[in-house]
Design an enzyme around this catalytic site. Structure first.
Site, PDB file in Angstrom:
ATOM      1  N   ASP A 118      -3.389 -10.860   2.651  1.00 38.57           N
ATOM      2  CA  ASP A 118      -3.603  -9.418   2.793  1.00 38.57           C
ATOM      3  C   ASP A 118      -2.966  -8.725   1.602  1.00 38.57           C
ATOM      4  OD1 ASP A 118      -4.987  -9.542   5.184  1.00 38.57           O
ATOM      5  OD2 ASP A 118      -3.224  -9.162   6.426  1.00 38.57           O
ATOM      6  N   ASP A 137     -11.028  -7.831   6.526  1.00 35.51           N
ATOM      7  CA  ASP A 137     -10.636  -6.941   7.624  1.00 35.51           C
ATOM      8  C   ASP A 137     -11.390  -5.618   7.545  1.00 35.51           C
ATOM      9  OD1 ASP A 137      -8.743  -8.831   8.454  1.00 35.51           O
ATOM     10  OD2 ASP A 137      -7.121  -7.866   7.332  1.00 35.51           O
TER      11      ASP A 137
END
Length: 169
Positions: A118, A137
């Site tokens: 991330d 995401d």
């Protein structure tokens, strides 16, 4: 039908390319401010699902996400939806799921116990929540949002049509 898989492949490619760039150019936990106190690029390894949820239940999440991805792809193949506002968000969701699944399989200690890269670090409400996420995401969330609005509008359209039928006879 090939358009479904082109969108899925595009989402996976974009997701993996951005993660690869982050891993090559940043140290783990390094953060670079793009918009100070609001938006940073911060390289982390997420053990949970989107936004770090379910970190303690990685195996359950791995199984559920695999089933979910398979169900979306099965639906696209079996029913071949024609409306773009139906198949594009489904392809976005599948592509995002596959992108994160690739990370889980290749980054981590054990098979299926991996982490997800991330790097988008968004913090508009610092005392409430700090979001750190990736391209996959984002595609899953935006795809789900578009699909939700489409289905809601479709339900309202059907409701209006039934009401008009009742009112006319």
């Amino acid at each position: 039908m090939w358009l479904y898989f082109l969108v899925i492949a595009g989402v996976v490619a974009l997701d993996q390319a951005t993660k690869w760039i982050v891993m090559l150019t940043m140290e783990l936990h390094e953060s670079v401010a793009f918009w100070p106190n609001v938006f940073h690029f911060t390289y982390i390894r997420n053990e949970g699902s989107a936004f770090g949820m379910l970190a303690e239940h990685r195996w359950v999440f791995l199984v559920l996400s695999t089933v979910g991805i398979a169900a979306v792809i099965f639906y696209l193949i079996k029913f071949r939806p024609k409306q773009k506002l139906m198949w594009i968000p489904l392809a976005m969701i599948a592509g995002g799921g596959i992108g994160n699944m690739i990370d889980r399989l290749f980054y981590g200690d054990t098979f299926g116990g991996g982490t997800v890269v991330d790097f988008f670090d968004f913090c508009l409400f610092p005392n409430i929540w700090r979001w750190i996420f990736n391209v996959a995401d984002a595609f899953v969330c935006v795809g789900a949002g578009i699909l939700f609005v489409y289905l809601l509008l479709d339900i309202l359209r059907e409701y209006r049509e039934e009401k008009v039928k009742k009112d006319n006879g």
